[in-house]
Scaffold this motif. Structure first.
Motif, short mmCIF file in Angstrom:
data_model
loop_
_atom_site.label_atom_id
_atom_site.label_comp_id
_atom_site.label_asym_id
_atom_site.label_seq_id
_atom_site.Cartn_x
_atom_site.Cartn_y
_atom_site.Cartn_z
N UNK A 1 10.45 8.55 -3.79
CA UNK A 1 9.53 7.65 -3.07
C UNK A 1 9.23 6.35 -3.81
N UNK A 2 9.23 6.40 -5.15
CA UNK A 2 8.96 5.18 -5.91
C UNK A 2 10.10 4.16 -5.81
N UNK A 3 11.30 4.63 -5.43
CA UNK A 3 12.46 3.74 -5.37
C UNK A 3 12.63 3.07 -3.99
N UNK A 4 12.00 3.62 -2.98
CA UNK A 4 12.23 3.16 -1.61
C UNK A 4 11.79 1.72 -1.39
N UNK A 5 10.70 1.32 -2.04
CA UNK A 5 10.14 0.00 -1.74
C UNK A 5 11.00 -1.15 -2.24
N UNK B 1 0.80 -1.22 0.00
CA UNK B 1 0.00 0.00 0.00
C UNK B 1 0.84 1.27 0.00
N UNK B 2 2.05 1.21 0.49
CA UNK B 2 2.95 2.35 0.33
C UNK B 2 3.21 2.59 -1.15
N UNK B 3 3.56 1.51 -1.86
CA UNK B 3 3.78 1.58 -3.30
C UNK B 3 2.55 2.10 -4.03
N UNK B 4 1.39 1.56 -3.65
CA UNK B 4 0.14 1.86 -4.33
C UNK B 4 -0.31 3.31 -4.09
N UNK B 5 0.00 3.83 -2.89
CA UNK B 5 -0.55 5.13 -2.47
C UNK B 5 0.25 6.33 -2.95
#
Length: 432
Positions: free
Chosen positions: A174-178, A26-30
């Motif tokens: 933010x998109x790279x963190x996951x 959900x981090x990725x999705x949000x």
């Protein structure tokens, strides 16, 4: 507490991994929902452009739900879950490669891959819960890992506000963190996961407790199509139409607050925190409530459906969000509705493992998820078009439908499945 120590608690370590995976999911999705007002300005998107990007995610999610659910049932949760998280992590990071000249196509392609990979999370998690928890504890366990959706959704605006400038500088980070988080999860999952009946760290007492109201899954595989003619499959799928409401909050919530109350990227964190902390509480309480009813001696059918009715009534006031002029009244009403939805979600997921054998669980969850994604596609297209042609009045209809649909759907679910009669390993009703 003494009982937990006596019988062992390794199942809660597995549950913690489900929560971790769902948080990453959900981090990725949000992230894109939080960044939407900023990206819209940077790349010159219309509401319809943004809707098409969201639709790309949901088309892949719908296709993935059909294929991933069956694949996880065939591969098993260990391999199937790993495949799912690997796919979504790669495509999540690919968002950072998108350039302005092809922003709509680029984001749509990245969202498509992300949606396909993320479609495996809930089928795998529900199947794992059915393997590791007795029926009386499943709604509570599901409520706990389902609450991690809100943890991911809460983390996203704080990370975005911390890293991304108001003009969009650093939006890629933010998109790279996951990616790193996903690698850690895969390492822990492969190190810790085996089925409980063969796990060396599961005591006989804990295994007996896990299997106290169900039996271990045998090795015989069920054809995916075998669940399609079951009314119970479509009762669950109908209940999952409400996924469109949750995605409305997730992907359009920041845009609604920006369009209506001028909430920008650096002021969105607190509203999202309030909304999703309420959602967390609803997920845990909803799972606990139906379990408490069962422990009081209620039949599973009554316990689940009374809880769903309570959820539907709690959600109803969100109909008034679009007519309020107070930002915090709107935020609280959305938060209460999100809490009701998450409580609803915890219980409808549990309907599957209450009725179907473990070997069919991921397939049925996948079919339901596909139906929910299709509902989300239709909702996105309609809302994007209305907002572009009629302005913010489109939100009035969105919130009216979001508040009222649960009661209608619950009535239809009850008509399809008046009794939650369990099905055996061959999908025949178990004789009472």
């Amino acid at each position: 507490m003494n009982e937990t120590k006596k019988i062992g608690n390794y199942r809660y370590r597995i549950l913690a991994l489900l929560m971790f995976a769902t948080t990453i999911n959900y981090f990725d999705r949000s992230i894109i929902g939080v960044l939407a007002p900023t990206l819209e300005k940077m790349f010159g998107w219309s509401n319809n452009d943004y809707a098409n990007i969201m639709i790309s995610f949901k088309v892949a999610y719908a296709l993935g739900m059909l294929s991933m659910g069956g694949l996880i049932d065939r591969l098993g949760t260990k391999k199937g879950y790993t495949l799912s998280i690997a796919i979504w992590s790669v495509f999540g990071m690919m968002h950072a490669l998108v350039r302005p000249g092809f922003s709509v196509i680029g984001f749509a392609a990245a969202r498509f891959g992300l949606g396909f990979g993320e479609s495996g999370n809930f089928p795998a998690a529900i199947k794992t819960t059915a393997e590791w928890f007795p029926k009386k504890d499943r709604a509570y366990a599901t409520g706990l890992f389902n609450a991690a959706t809100s943890i991911g959704a809460i983390a996203a605006p704080f990370v975005v506000a911390w890293i991304v400038e108001e003009d969009g500088t650093n939006w890629q980070i933010p998109f790279l963190i996951t990616g790193a988080l996903s690698a850690l999860w895969v390492f822990l999952w492969f190190r810790m996961y085996k089925k409980p009946e063969v796990h060396p760290k599961v005591s006989k007492e804990e295994l007996d407790y896990i299997q106290s109201d169900s039996e271990a899954e045998n090795e015989e595989k069920l054809p995916w199509k075998s669940v399609l003619d079951k009314r119970q499959t479509w009762a669950f799928a109908l209940a999952k139409v409400t996924d469109a409401v949750w995605w409305f909050y997730l992907f359009w919530g920041a845009k609604f607050l920006a369009d209506t109350f001028q909430v920008d990227i650096h002021n969105i964190a607190l509203p999202f925190f309030v909304i999703y902390i309420l959602a967390d509480g609803g997920s845990i309480l909803g799972g606990y409530l139906s379990g408490a009813f069962i422990k009081k001696g209620w039949a599973i059918n009554k316990a689940r459906k009374v809880t769903l009715l309570i959820c539907a009534l709690i959600i109803l006031p969100v109909c008034f969000v679009a007519v309020t002029e107070n930002k915090w009244v709107a935020i609280i009403l959305i938060g209460i509705a999100a809490a009701g939805h998450q409580a609803w979600s915890a219980n409808i997921f549990t309907l599957v493992s209450d009725v179907f054998p473990k070997k069919a669980t991921a397939s049925v969850v996948g079919i339901g998820g596909m139906v929910g994604a299709v509902a989300g596609i239709l909702a996105d297209k309609a809302l994007g078009s209305v907002l572009d042609t009629a302005g913010n009045s489109g939100y009035f209809w969105a919130f009216t439908i979001a508040g009222s649909c649960y009661l209608i759907i619950l009535g239809l679910v009850h008509l399809l499945m008046p009794k939650m009669t369990p099905l055996d390993e061959n999908l025949n009703p178990v004789k009472e």
